[in-house]
Write an enzyme that holds these catalytic residues in place. Sequence first.
Site, short mmCIF file in Angstrom:
data_model
loop_
_atom_site.label_atom_id
_atom_site.label_comp_id
_atom_site.label_asym_id
_atom_site.label_seq_id
_atom_site.Cartn_x
_atom_site.Cartn_y
_atom_site.Cartn_z
N LEU A 153 10.72 -36.60 -84.15
CA LEU A 153 10.32 -35.76 -83.06
C LEU A 153 10.37 -34.53 -83.32
O LEU A 153 10.92 -33.92 -84.51
CB LEU A 153 11.04 -36.44 -81.66
N LYS A 204 12.39 -40.27 -94.37
CA LYS A 204 12.21 -39.31 -93.33
C LYS A 204 12.43 -38.18 -94.05
O LYS A 204 11.39 -36.98 -94.08
CB LYS A 204 13.18 -39.22 -92.72
N PHE A 249 0.27 -28.02 -90.71
CA PHE A 249 1.37 -27.05 -91.91
C PHE A 249 0.63 -26.48 -92.26
O PHE A 249 1.80 -25.82 -93.64
CB PHE A 249 2.69 -28.39 -91.56
N LEU A 250 -0.11 -25.98 -92.67
CA LEU A 250 -1.04 -25.08 -93.70
C LEU A 250 -1.07 -23.57 -92.34
O LEU A 250 -2.27 -22.84 -93.05
CB LEU A 250 -2.42 -25.56 -93.64
N CYS A 260 15.59 -28.76 -89.16
CA CYS A 260 15.93 -29.66 -89.93
C CYS A 260 15.18 -29.57 -91.21
O CYS A 260 15.51 -29.85 -92.29
CB CYS A 260 14.61 -30.79 -89.26
P1 NAD Z 1 22.24 -31.78 -81.68
O1 NAD Z 1 23.21 -31.29 -82.08
O2 NAD Z 1 21.10 -31.56 -81.23
O3 NAD Z 1 23.29 -32.67 -81.31
C1 NAD Z 1 24.10 -33.75 -82.07
C2 NAD Z 1 25.49 -34.42 -80.92
O4 NAD Z 1 25.83 -34.65 -80.90
C3 NAD Z 1 25.90 -32.74 -80.30
O5 NAD Z 1 26.06 -33.51 -78.92
C4 NAD Z 1 27.09 -33.26 -80.38
O6 NAD Z 1 27.95 -32.84 -79.49
C5 NAD Z 1 27.20 -34.68 -81.03
N1 NAD Z 1 28.30 -35.30 -81.35
C6 NAD Z 1 28.91 -34.89 -82.63
N2 NAD Z 1 30.11 -35.54 -82.95
C7 NAD Z 1 30.21 -36.72 -82.41
C8 NAD Z 1 30.81 -37.77 -81.82
N3 NAD Z 1 32.47 -37.50 -83.61
N4 NAD Z 1 31.07 -38.57 -81.10
C9 NAD Z 1 30.34 -38.19 -79.75
N5 NAD Z 1 29.05 -37.06 -80.13
C10 NAD Z 1 29.08 -36.01 -80.71
O7 NAD Z 1 21.70 -32.88 -82.66
P2 NAD Z 1 19.91 -33.38 -83.13
O8 NAD Z 1 18.68 -31.96 -83.35
O9 NAD Z 1 19.85 -33.82 -82.16
O10 NAD Z 1 20.07 -33.93 -84.54
C11 NAD Z 1 20.66 -35.06 -84.61
C12 NAD Z 1 20.44 -35.59 -86.13
O11 NAD Z 1 18.66 -36.08 -85.96
C13 NAD Z 1 20.28 -34.55 -87.00
O12 NAD Z 1 20.78 -36.11 -87.84
C14 NAD Z 1 18.86 -34.39 -87.41
O13 NAD Z 1 18.01 -33.77 -88.88
C15 NAD Z 1 17.95 -35.08 -86.78
N6 NAD Z 1 17.04 -34.68 -86.31
C16 NAD Z 1 16.68 -34.11 -84.98
C17 NAD Z 1 15.65 -33.69 -85.16
C18 NAD Z 1 15.67 -32.06 -84.29
O14 NAD Z 1 14.36 -31.72 -84.01
N7 NAD Z 1 15.96 -32.03 -83.51
C19 NAD Z 1 14.61 -34.40 -85.31
C20 NAD Z 1 14.68 -35.49 -86.04
C21 NAD Z 1 15.69 -35.72 -86.61
#
Ligand code: NAD
Length: 438
Positions: A153, A204, A249-250, A260
Amino acid sequence: MNICVVGTGYVGLVTGAVFADLGNDVLCVDNDAAKVINLEAGRMPIYEPGLEEMVARNVADGRLAFTTDLTGAVRRSVIVFITVGTPPKPDGQTDLSAVEDVAGVIGQAMERYTVVVNKSTVPVGTGEFVREVIEKNQVRPVNFDVVSNPEFLREGSAIEDTLRPDRIVIGAPTQQVAMSLLELYAPLERPMIITDVPSAEMIKYASNAFLSTKISFINAIANICELAGADVSQVMKAMGLDARIGSAFLSAGLGYGGSCFPKDTDSLVHTASALGYDFSLLKSVVDINRERAAHFVDLIAKALNPLAGRSVAVLGLAFKPNTDDMREAKSVEVIERLLALGASVRAYDPVAMPQARRMLPPTVTYCESPYEAASGVDAVALVTEWNEFKFLNLERLRAAMRRPVIVDGRNVWEPERMRRLGFEYHSIGRKSVLPTQS
Ligand code: NAD
């Protein structure tokens, strides 16, 4: 299906809300108690179009709830999604401590067969690591499987991307295990790639690294265009029309930011090196991206010569439009550099200012509109290409400024139009223009 989603950030909250909307019974878990209290009260921790309504609807219908109790959530769920953060360590390696903590509790809590799904972005091999952590923490042996289901996403269109992804990747140890996720995603009717866990994890990183490469490639071309007097917009347009290349993306500009691409490219460089491969191509992508903010501030400094004592309006603070996410936002480095060179900064962003206040130096002045930000400044610097900036009343903007200088970090405007409107206009990879003499 009873499922639980651990981590209520961009990925977890959107995933939880969408699965609930598809008719599942979803418990979203976070260890941040304040976040859970706010979510229970209907207050979203992030800005994401359509999210608040979707969460409210599913909470009201009893399909979505929030808790800090991971143990209880695991015990009632047949599928547990891990969506916690995986931030970078200083050396670029991925910090897996949150994933490890969650896997440990899942292991202790598990009472019956459970499918544990890693949705966080994690280096190849992490599926195996999660399996070992769960096993080590089990009080008595209980069967489980670990699946990789990376998330693609984009912030700002997260709901739409989750409902209509280009593809769903499921990395599972067996076809039978993959079936449980297939069933969950079936209502979306989207293409699914069923593969093994390491390949899913690599898909990914390879995807994000490739998109980052496109961005850095066109930015390198923009640098050459600036030196050669060519126009990168024309180059991009013609390249993008080639079906083998595509226009996504260009776009030349300030480069990629956010939570990310920067960390995922660093992580893949690190993983490759740990496995014995020097990924010099991706290292260059990272280096080109790192130079963008300094290059942009250089353009501003050359236009204002000198920068010290000048006032600059920065339009756009979020790392990209339609989000309030400030992680790795180019605005931070741009503003820090402007301040270090003695300029003062007036800033405006449609939604990211509350987040920005926590990250930017206290000397920044925040404004209620782009016009207020431009009031009395020597230059406007466009950093994030929010739609509202594309449709600004440019006469009004110019009238508010002390000097009509615009430095456009995202090539939002047409140079010729800006010249006619009386601006000195500088952009990325295109010739600068001076105002028409009246
Ligand atoms: P984020 O920081 O917005 O959210 C992470 C959440 O996890 C936070 O609310 C935090 O409080 C919680 N958390 C941390 N440790 C915890 C624990 N031990 N128990 C319970 N909750 C806990 O992160 P995000 O942007 O949602 O990204 C999450 C993952 O998804 C990452 O690996 C990221 O690389 C990947 N990702 C993110 C996106 C994006 O656009 N944000 C897109 C694709 C993939």
